[in-house]
Design a protein around this motif. Structure first.
Motif, PDB file in Angstrom:
ATOM      1  N   LEU A 804       0.810  -1.217   0.000  1.00 54.40           N
ATOM      2  CA  LEU A 804       0.000   0.000   0.000  1.00 54.40           C
ATOM      3  C   LEU A 804       0.842   1.266   0.000  1.00 54.40           C
ATOM      4  N   HIS A 807       0.819   3.697  -2.801  1.00 56.01           N
ATOM      5  CA  HIS A 807      -0.469   4.328  -3.112  1.00 56.01           C
ATOM      6  C   HIS A 807      -0.937   5.280  -2.006  1.00 56.01           C
ATOM      7  N   TYR A 808      -0.559   4.972  -0.791  1.00 54.58           N
ATOM      8  CA  TYR A 808      -0.905   5.810   0.352  1.00 54.58           C
ATOM      9  C   TYR A 808       0.364   6.033   1.190  1.00 54.58           C
ATOM     10  N   LEU A 827      -4.061   9.703   5.264  1.00 55.24           N
ATOM     11  CA  LEU A 827      -5.004  10.086   4.214  1.00 55.24           C
ATOM     12  C   LEU A 827      -5.161  11.595   4.097  1.00 55.24           C
ATOM     13  N   LEU A 830      -4.523  13.186   0.644  1.00 52.48           N
ATOM     14  CA  LEU A 830      -5.580  12.807  -0.309  1.00 52.48           C
ATOM     15  C   LEU A 830      -6.869  13.551  -0.003  1.00 52.48           C
ATOM     16  N   ILE A 841     -13.638   6.147   2.557  1.00 48.30           N
ATOM     17  CA  ILE A 841     -12.873   4.931   2.274  1.00 48.30           C
ATOM     18  C   ILE A 841     -13.389   3.774   3.115  1.00 48.30           C
ATOM     19  N   ILE A 884      -6.193  -0.497  -3.160  1.00 48.06           N
ATOM     20  CA  ILE A 884      -5.585   0.092  -4.365  1.00 48.06           C
ATOM     21  C   ILE A 884      -6.674   0.505  -5.358  1.00 48.06           C
ATOM     22  N   ARG A 887      -8.012   3.628  -4.207  1.00 49.35           N
ATOM     23  CA  ARG A 887      -7.099   4.736  -4.526  1.00 49.35           C
ATOM     24  C   ARG A 887      -7.281   5.183  -5.972  1.00 49.35           C
ATOM     25  N   ARG A 888      -7.553   4.257  -6.876  1.00 46.70           N
ATOM     26  CA  ARG A 888      -7.804   4.646  -8.269  1.00 46.70           C
ATOM     27  C   ARG A 888      -9.080   5.472  -8.372  1.00 46.70           C
ATOM     28  N   ILE A 890     -10.204   7.415  -6.032  1.00 39.49           N
ATOM     29  CA  ILE A 890      -9.850   8.742  -5.509  1.00 39.49           C
ATOM     30  C   ILE A 890      -9.132   9.544  -6.593  1.00 39.49           C
ATOM     31  N   ALA A 891      -8.275   8.854  -7.355  1.00 40.59           N
ATOM     32  CA  ALA A 891      -7.552   9.534  -8.430  1.00 40.59           C
ATOM     33  C   ALA A 891      -8.518  10.099  -9.481  1.00 40.59           C
TER      34      ALA A 891
END
Length: 970
Positions: A804, A807-808, A827, A830, A841, A884, A887-888, A890-891
């Motif tokens: 992770l 990604h974080y 976080l 983000l 999340i 993950i 996270r995508r 969030i992107a």
């Protein structure tokens, strides 16, 4: 088995390590793959890079080799066989009972109920929350009170918490005296006295009639009394209120099926235990204490309250209400240090009430009372002096002399019957659900030297005509109770089974997926460990049975204490605290008593790092210590410079420091031995919080690297399941100098202790019947297994952090770049870039079938992940893949591809109602909403409600069962 059968020796084919392989998730190949991902050659290298050299153990644990499941069970069965199951009429709040088999099999023995976590994520805990709401409704109905919480640790704890609440609540009477009815259960009085001592409250006892002439802020009255007396308390309570005294009534749930409720007599608080509603005695626990109170006291009440709110669709949904009262937020200003209750036991008791229904419960109560009346009438007919004319289930007989009392008591023992010695001349007889007419005949034979010559059936027919002969008409219950449909719908086993299953299906527990909660250690609770819990040799013993009848338990206690000493490096263990919070309290009391024994009474400062658990400061204030917070540095460690400054300021006023190790930030602080030396240099004590002991056992021992005392969460490191928020056990380990100050008990002497040290729990050995779980775990793991569990817990955490970390951001790491057994995802960047929150999340993880990690503790805006050693690499990868994928998503919000409010993150969790709607108008498809990962096409647990409105629930506080129509209308 790793050895080839054709070439292995006989010793290699014994399967001694089979349980270790079953408890630990990754096999050797998976472990090696994870090590390679971390750039490491071996587990030993990982340990060297994570655990400071100065605290590592040189040799192996002083434990034997591992036992197989069959061997451990056989050994424990032999130990259990040393307990003697006499017919017991001791009472004092503990009674034999029948656990309905549908509840035994489908709740107590069901991992869907016992492996769930505290319902902090309510959308995937609606089943448990509904059961707890039912429990609150049951308690409110039977006590006649306006509100109730979702249970306490036991009756003694509930009474002590009531005293503390009355002191907080009573602004009109500033007395420091608390009055206790002399006819109160002695173990309850002992717990109250201990709590009162450290609050500087004076406890006075006397007849309830003396309350009116006693200046006090609060009082506790027992109803029925410990010796069985039943009396109307209305006038006594009214007089107390005239004197601005708040009144708590300790009562009996089964008795309240027939007796006028304490609420109708004016009580301010009502407490007791649920044990006789289908919970085994278990030599003292676990049982759920109940706590009911006036609505005006709701913000001052301890413990958890389940409330009704709504989700985003307006559908009724349940949650823990008013969490701002809790210790994890308010710290030393909290109402209580209790952070869990007894959820599993509360659930069992309300299912017992639902299964029997109000009419069934009333029949049970009437039968118990009539048998008691038979005993009373029979003894009176034979010339014995029965002390009370009014009673429910307990008869007290005055034998006139100690010699006669002892003669009857010993005669009863010969017939394998336990009576209660009330005082020097009186004997007590408390009847229960399991008592039969033949039992009554045998009882009377004991008193009548073998021949009572009474026609019990004729006497019973006469008593039947009288209804409830021991209850005066003015005290008979006339109001309807348990009228809600839930208590009147599931009386066949078929219907009950389906209701229990329906609730279970609304929850995520460990039988579904990993629960990656940092600092909570949600690991395997193996079936072999759980099996002995329901053996009658452990379950049917009264906590105050003569010790010669409990030799199996005594052997278990002694051996478990030795096992825990080997795991921790401490010199002595107390098994009494029945929760981690109680363990903290017991440890701090021992420290305080130690200093008092030396005349060192000025030490009143407890140093607590800013990252500490909320229970730490709450526990410190409960023993009268002043909390001083020490800072953490930029790496998350205790700031030793700031600590030195605090030491310079407070010096010999410092009683102790409470430090969690490894830290709640998920690292092994390298300055821990220096920290201990700094505190010891000024004569203070080091309390090492045992919450993270799962990262230490076999690698380092707190009792050897500087700790003076630790509480050990057996419901974490040592495999007692969390039970949805309880039961737990929090024994304490101490150095030899603190051993003389471990908690004692006024009724059953705990070896090596002094009752003057105080009593922490109502029962001498806490929740004794779940201790076999930890015994089994340590026995089956042995020295090698215990160490390996710790090593793999650290490996799993580092593997998750590695996967992770790209990604974080990982907030804290040790000096070599590794974490301990848990890690913190930061976080906050983000959140700033996308407005997506840690709650978004957490809720989105539900769509992937996972419970969220610990949210915003110990650092706001973070997630704390602890995978434990029991999760396989495949499950770790599923969880990482889910994180993950999130996270995508969030992107997509960061890039502007999706508006945050239109993203699946903000709408999560998604229910079946969402994806089955005819009107789908979201910018992502239904599969993305509800099946965002491939494994969900094989199996999925659906959240039963959408995101819950917490604010609405607190503004519109409803803590009783809504009508069934409310759900369909919603």
């Amino acid at each position: 088995m790793s050895a080839d059968f054709r070439t292995a020796s006989l010793s290699q084919l014994t399967g001694q390590d089979e349980f270790i392989q079953r408890h630990i998730g990754p096999d050797a190949e998976q472990a090696q793959t994870m090590l390679q991902a971390l750039g490491l050659a071996s587990i030993d290298e990982l340990v060297r890079k994570t655990v400071p050299a100065g605290i590592r153990l040189d040799g192996r644990l002083a434990l034997n080799g591992p036992r197989t499941e069959a061997e451990a069970l056989a050994e424990l069965r032999a130990i259990a066989g040393k307990n003697k199951l006499f017919k017991t009429y001791i009472g004092m709040g503990y009674h034999d009972t029948h656990v309905p088999n549908v509840i035994l099999r489908n709740v107590l023995e069901n991992p869907g109920w016992y492996t769930a976590y505290t319902p902090y994520q309510p959308e995937i805990a609606q089943g448990r929350l509904e059961a707890l709401l039912n429990f609150q409704q049951m308690i409110m109905d039977l006590t006649g009170m306006e509100m109730a919480n979702a249970s306490m640790l036991d009756e003694g704890t509930a009474a002590a918490e009531a005293m503390a609440m009355c002191a907080r609540q009573n602004k009109k009477n500033r007395s420091t005296t608390f009055f206790v009815d002399a006819d109160t259960h002695p173990q309850t009085l002992a717990v109250i006295r201990t709590r009162a001592e450290h609050f500087d409250i004076e406890v006075v006892t006397g007849s309830a009639d003396e309350l009116a002439s006693t200046e006090c802020f609060g009082a506790l009255l027992q109803y029925p009394g410990s010796t069985g007396a039943v009396r109307d308390l209305t006038d006594i309570i009214a007089q107390a209120h005239d004197n601005k005294t708040l009144v708590t009534v300790a009562t009996d749930l089964m008795g309240l099926m027939l007796l006028k409720s304490p609420g109708s007599m004016g009580a301010d608080v009502v407490v007791g235990t649920n044990q006789r509603f289908g919970i085994p005695m278990g030599f003292g626990g676990p049982h759920a204490g109940f706590f009911a109170f006036r609505e005006a006291f709701k913000r001052s009440a301890p413990g958890r309250i389940i409330g009704v709110s709504v989700d985003t669709k307006g559908k009724p949904a349940l949650r823990m209400a008013m969490q701002t009262r809790e210790q994890h937020i308010r710290r030393e200003k909290a109402n209580s240090n209790i952070c869990t209750s007894q959820v599993l036991l509360a659930v069992m008791s309300v299912f017992y009430a639902i299964y029997h229904g109000p009419e069934g419960l009333k029949r049970i109560a009437e039968r118990i009372h009539r048998l008691a009346a038979l005993v009373s009438e029979g003894l009176s007919a034979k010339g014995f002096i029965v002390v009370h004319d009014s009673y429910f289930d307990t008869i007290t007989v005055d034998m006139g002399s100690a010699k006669k009392q002892e003669g009857i008591y010993q005669a009863a023992l010969i017939h394998e019957i336990n009576l209660r010695k009330v005082d020097e001349t009186r004997l007590g007889i408390s009847l229960n659900e399991t008592t039969t007419l033949d039992d009554v005949s045998r009882l009377l034979n004991v008193f009548c030297a073998g021949d009572h010559a009474l026609d019990l059936e004729a006497m019973d027919a006469e008593l039947a005509a009288q209804g409830t002969p021991g209850i005066p008409a003015s005290l008979k219950r006339t109001d309807a109770v348990l009228t809600h449909p839930v208590f009147n719908s599931y009386h066949s086993e078929t219907e009950m089974l389906r209701y229990v299953k329906r609730l279970e299906s609304r929850d995520v527990a460990l039988n579904h997926s990993m629960i990656p909660l940092g600092s909570c250690t949600m690991k395997l609770n193996a079936t072999a460990e759980m099996i002995p819990v329901t053996w009658p040799q452990f379950g049917k013993l009264h906590p105050f049975a003569p010790l010669e009848q409990t030799q199996g338990y005594q052997a278990l206690f002694e051996e478990l204490q030795n096992l825990l000493k080997a795991c921790t490096g401490y010199d002595a263990i107390s098994l009494q605290p029945n929760a981690g919070s109680q363990g903290e309290y017991a440890g701090l009391v021992a420290i305080k008593k130690y200093f008092e024994s030396k005349g060192d009474t000025e030490r009143d400062i407890c140093l607590i790092p800013a990252s500490a658990h909320g229970t730490n400061p709450a526990s410190a204030q409960m023993v009268g210590m002043k909390v001083v917070v020490t800072a953490c540095d930029s790496k998350g460690n205790v700031d030793l410079a700031d600590l030195q400054a605090k030491i310079d300021t407070f010096g010999e006023r410092i009683a102790c420091i409470m430090v969690t190790y490894p830290s709640t930030h998920g690292v092994f602080e390298e300055g821990i031995t220096q920290l201990c030396d700094m505190i010891h240099a000024v004569g203070g004590q080091v309390y090492i919080d045992g919450a993270n002991l799962n990262a230490l056992v076999g690698l380092a021992a707190p009792g050897q690297f500087g700790g003076d005392v630790s509480h050990l969460n057996l419901h974490k490191t040592f495999c007692i399941p969390h039970g949805g928020g309880g039961p737990g056990m929090g024994p304490i380990g101490v150095g030899a100098h603190l051993a003389p100050f471990l908690p004692g008990h006024p009724i059953s002497a705990v070896p090596g202790t002094n009752p003057a040290n105080g009593t922490i729990s109502a029962a001498p050995w806490g929740s004794a019947s779940i201790l076999p779980i930890s015994w089994m775990y340590i026995k089956m793991m042995g020295a090698e297994g215990m160490r390996k569990a710790t090593e793999i817990a650290i490996l799993n955490a580092n593997y998750v952090a590695k996967r992770l970390g790209d990604h974080y951001p990982i907030l804290y790491k040790g000096s070599e770049g590794f974490v301990a057994h848990e890690c913190l995802l930061d976080l906050r960047p983000l959140k700033e870039a996308s407005t997506i929150t840690e709650e978004d999340i957490a809720k989105r993880l539900m769509d992937f079938g996972f419970h969220a990690p610990t949210m915003s503790f110990p650092v706001p805006g973070t997630l704390m992940i602890e995978p434990t050693e029991s999760e396989s690499k495949a499950e770790l990868d599923r969880f990482c893949d889910a994180m993950i994928a999130i996270r995508r998503e969030i992107a997509q919000v960061e890039s502007g591809e999706l508006n945050a409010d239109q993203s699946p993150l903000r709408h999560a969790p998604h229910t079946q109602d969402d994806v089955l709607t005819d009107n789908w108008e979201r910018p992502y498809n239904r599969d993305t909403a509800a099946r965002p990962a491939s494994w969900l096409k094989i199996h999925k647990v659906w959240p039963s409600v959408n995101r819950i409105d917490n604010v609405y629930g607190d503004r519109n506080l409803i803590c009783s069962c809504p009508s069934p129509e409310a759900y369909t209308e919603g």
